[in-house]
Design a protein around this motif. Structure first.
Motif, PDB file in Angstrom:
ATOM      1  N   ASP A  78       0.838  -1.201   0.000  1.00 20.23           N
ATOM      2  CA  ASP A  78       0.000   0.000   0.000  1.00 20.23           C
ATOM      3  C   ASP A  78       0.874   1.253   0.000  1.00 20.23           C
ATOM      4  O   ASP A  78       2.105   1.166  -0.093  1.00 20.23           O
ATOM      5  N   ASP A  79       0.243   2.429   0.126  1.00 21.46           N
ATOM      6  CA  ASP A  79       1.020   3.675   0.030  1.00 21.46           C
ATOM      7  C   ASP A  79       1.967   3.881   1.215  1.00 21.46           C
ATOM      8  O   ASP A  79       2.816   4.764   1.210  1.00 21.46           O
ATOM      9  N   LYS A  80       1.843   3.037   2.256  1.00 24.19           N
ATOM     10  CA  LYS A  80       2.769   3.100   3.392  1.00 24.19           C
ATOM     11  C   LYS A  80       3.835   1.999   3.302  1.00 24.19           C
ATOM     12  O   LYS A  80       4.607   1.793   4.237  1.00 24.19           O
ATOM     13  N   GLY A  81       3.803   1.261   2.184  1.00 25.17           N
ATOM     14  CA  GLY A  81       4.813   0.212   1.992  1.00 25.17           C
ATOM     15  C   GLY A  81       4.468  -1.109   2.651  1.00 25.17           C
ATOM     16  O   GLY A  81       5.307  -2.018   2.721  1.00 25.17           O
ATOM     17  N   ASN A  82       3.225  -1.241   3.149  1.00 25.64           N
ATOM     18  CA  ASN A  82       2.827  -2.482   3.824  1.00 25.64           C
ATOM     19  C   ASN A  82       2.151  -3.451   2.862  1.00 25.64           C
ATOM     20  O   ASN A  82       1.320  -3.046   2.049  1.00 25.64           O
ATOM     21  N   GLU A  83       2.490  -4.720   2.991  1.00 27.57           N
ATOM     22  CA  GLU A  83       1.769  -5.758   2.242  1.00 27.57           C
ATOM     23  C   GLU A  83       0.464  -6.050   2.977  1.00 27.57           C
ATOM     24  O   GLU A  83       0.381  -5.922   4.200  1.00 27.57           O
ATOM     25  N   ARG A  84      -0.561  -6.470   2.226  1.00 30.25           N
ATOM     26  CA  ARG A  84      -1.818  -6.846   2.862  1.00 30.25           C
ATOM     27  C   ARG A  84      -1.678  -8.218   3.525  1.00 30.25           C
ATOM     28  O   ARG A  84      -0.900  -9.063   3.084  1.00 30.25           O
ATOM     29  N   GLU A  85      -2.480  -8.406   4.556  1.00 29.18           N
ATOM     30  CA  GLU A  85      -2.426  -9.656   5.318  1.00 29.18           C
ATOM     31  C   GLU A  85      -2.832 -10.848   4.443  1.00 29.18           C
ATOM     32  O   GLU A  85      -3.786 -10.763   3.664  1.00 29.18           O
ATOM     33  N   LEU A  86      -2.087 -11.947   4.579  1.00 32.87           N
ATOM     34  CA  LEU A  86      -2.457 -13.203   3.922  1.00 32.87           C
ATOM     35  C   LEU A  86      -3.009 -14.167   4.976  1.00 32.87           C
ATOM     36  O   LEU A  86      -2.760 -14.006   6.166  1.00 32.87           O
ATOM     37  N   HIS A  87      -3.765 -15.156   4.514  1.00 31.75           N
ATOM     38  CA  HIS A  87      -4.460 -16.056   5.446  1.00 31.75           C
ATOM     39  C   HIS A  87      -4.179 -17.515   5.073  1.00 31.75           C
ATOM     40  O   HIS A  87      -5.090 -18.343   5.027  1.00 31.75           O
ATOM     41  N   ASN A  88      -2.907 -17.819   4.813  1.00 31.62           N
ATOM     42  CA  ASN A  88      -2.585 -19.137   4.257  1.00 31.62           C
ATOM     43  C   ASN A  88      -2.848 -20.292   5.215  1.00 31.62           C
ATOM     44  O   ASN A  88      -3.237 -21.383   4.776  1.00 31.62           O
ATOM     45  N   ASP A  89      -2.663 -20.091   6.507  1.00 28.73           N
ATOM     46  CA  ASP A  89      -2.960 -21.179   7.458  1.00 28.73           C
ATOM     47  C   ASP A  89      -4.449 -21.490   7.473  1.00 28.73           C
ATOM     48  O   ASP A  89      -4.854 -22.653   7.431  1.00 28.73           O
TER      49      ASP A  89
END
Length: 323
Positions: free
Chosen positions: A208-219
């Motif tokens: 995002d514009d703050k450099g954060n990746e969005r949360e993933l829910h792989n488990d």
């Protein structure tokens, strides 16, 4: 005293998304100052995002209030017995300027246990697609959990996914457990169970514009994926003029394609509300006491208490939905 029920419109709830674009404003005339409008929630009973009536005597009242006031008159006897004061469907228009994350949804059992929610069975009707736009639906080969995890780890998941090029009118039924994503350039109508539970498994390494990746829910996703599902997600349907052509019928909703170029007398024999999404043209929906125009990009709810009505149009294409 209760007002007489009539065809109800709601204020769209517009959602700014990292992948959203301008088509909901430009093509469907949604009014918004948001920079990247990805979704228009047309009818919603999701907690914190409850639809508000925009027409007639009930203007300003919430869908929750309508349900608690009108009960079976609004949604039908069997629906009210089953769902109580919860509206069973979430109705949306979606504009993907960029690819959505690769994701899937849990079934009713998992969603209830983990999230106190319904599952999220859904369907898509493509309203417009840029040249060479895709939807990702399912796998392109037999996939085991081990193979899936290896590709996930190696960031090569797209190698085992099925990409379908799409055009206007293409329709897909997305059952719970099926891996899927809306591709860049696609504008579509989505009909789904009332649920906002999504397991995101890959997001193209986006930030995002703050450099954060969005949360993933792989488990969470691993035991929700249907690895043995058949490739039966493409919907084939008739397009007979001036009659309801069934597209999808499942325990959660039935949707038909209805193209109108005259005056149709309609009867509701289903003990359910009926929703019309206008995906092209415009139509007038009339009851004995009330008449409402619906244009491309609008949605209207006919309460279950309305048993007879007319649809008049020269050029409308509608999606007709009930439970």
């Amino acid at each position: 005293m209760k007002s007489i029920l009539y065809p109800i419109k709601f204020q769209p709830i517009l959602k700014d998304k990292i992948w959203g674009g301008k088509k909901l404003k430009a093509i469907l005339n949604k009014d918004s100052n948001l920079p990247n409008v990805g979704e228009s929630w047309e009818i919603s009973d999701v907690e914190g995002d409850t639809s508000i009536v925009s027409n007639g005597n009930l203007e300003g009242q919430s869908l929750k209030h309508l349900l608690s006031t009108y009960k079976a008159d609004l949604i039908g006897e069997k629906n009210y017995k089953h769902f109580g004061n919860k509206f069973p469907l979430l109705i949306k228009f979606i504009d993907a300027k960029e690819d959505l994350s690769i994701q899937l949804h849990p079934n009713d059992e998992l969603a209830a246990k983990r999230h106190n929610s319904f599952g999220k069975t859904e369907m898509w009707y493509v309203m417009q697609a840029d040249k060479d736009s895709n939807l990702i639906v399912g796998f392109n080969q037999k996939v085991t959990p081990e193979l899936y995890l290896k590709h996930l780890e190696d960031k090569t998941l797209t190698k085992i996914l099925n990409f379908d090029k799409v055009k206007e009118g293409d329709t897909y039924f997305i059952e719970v457990g099926r891996v899927h994503a809306i591709g860049a350039g696609v504008l579509l109508a989505e009909i789904q169970q009332t649920s906002d539970i999504t397991y995101r498994v890959y997001d193209w390494d986006r930030v995002d514009d703050k450099g954060n990746e969005r949360e993933l829910h792989n488990d969470l996703a691993l035991d929700a994926i249907g690895f043995d599902m058949e490739d039966d997600f493409r919907v084939v349907y008739d397009k007979e003029m001036n009659q309801s052509n069934q597209m999808v019928s499942c325990p959660y909703f039935t949707t038909s394609y209805l193209k109108v170029d005259s005056k149709l007398k309609k009867e509701n024999t289903n003990d359910s509300f009926i929703i019309y999404m206008c995906v092209d043209g415009e139509a007038e929906i009339s009851t004995q006491s009330h008449s409402e125009t619906i244009v491309k990009g609008e949605t209207i709810l006919l309460p279950a208490a309305i048993k007879t009505y007319e649809i008049t149009s020269k050029n409308a294409t509608l999606l007709e939905v009930y439970v």
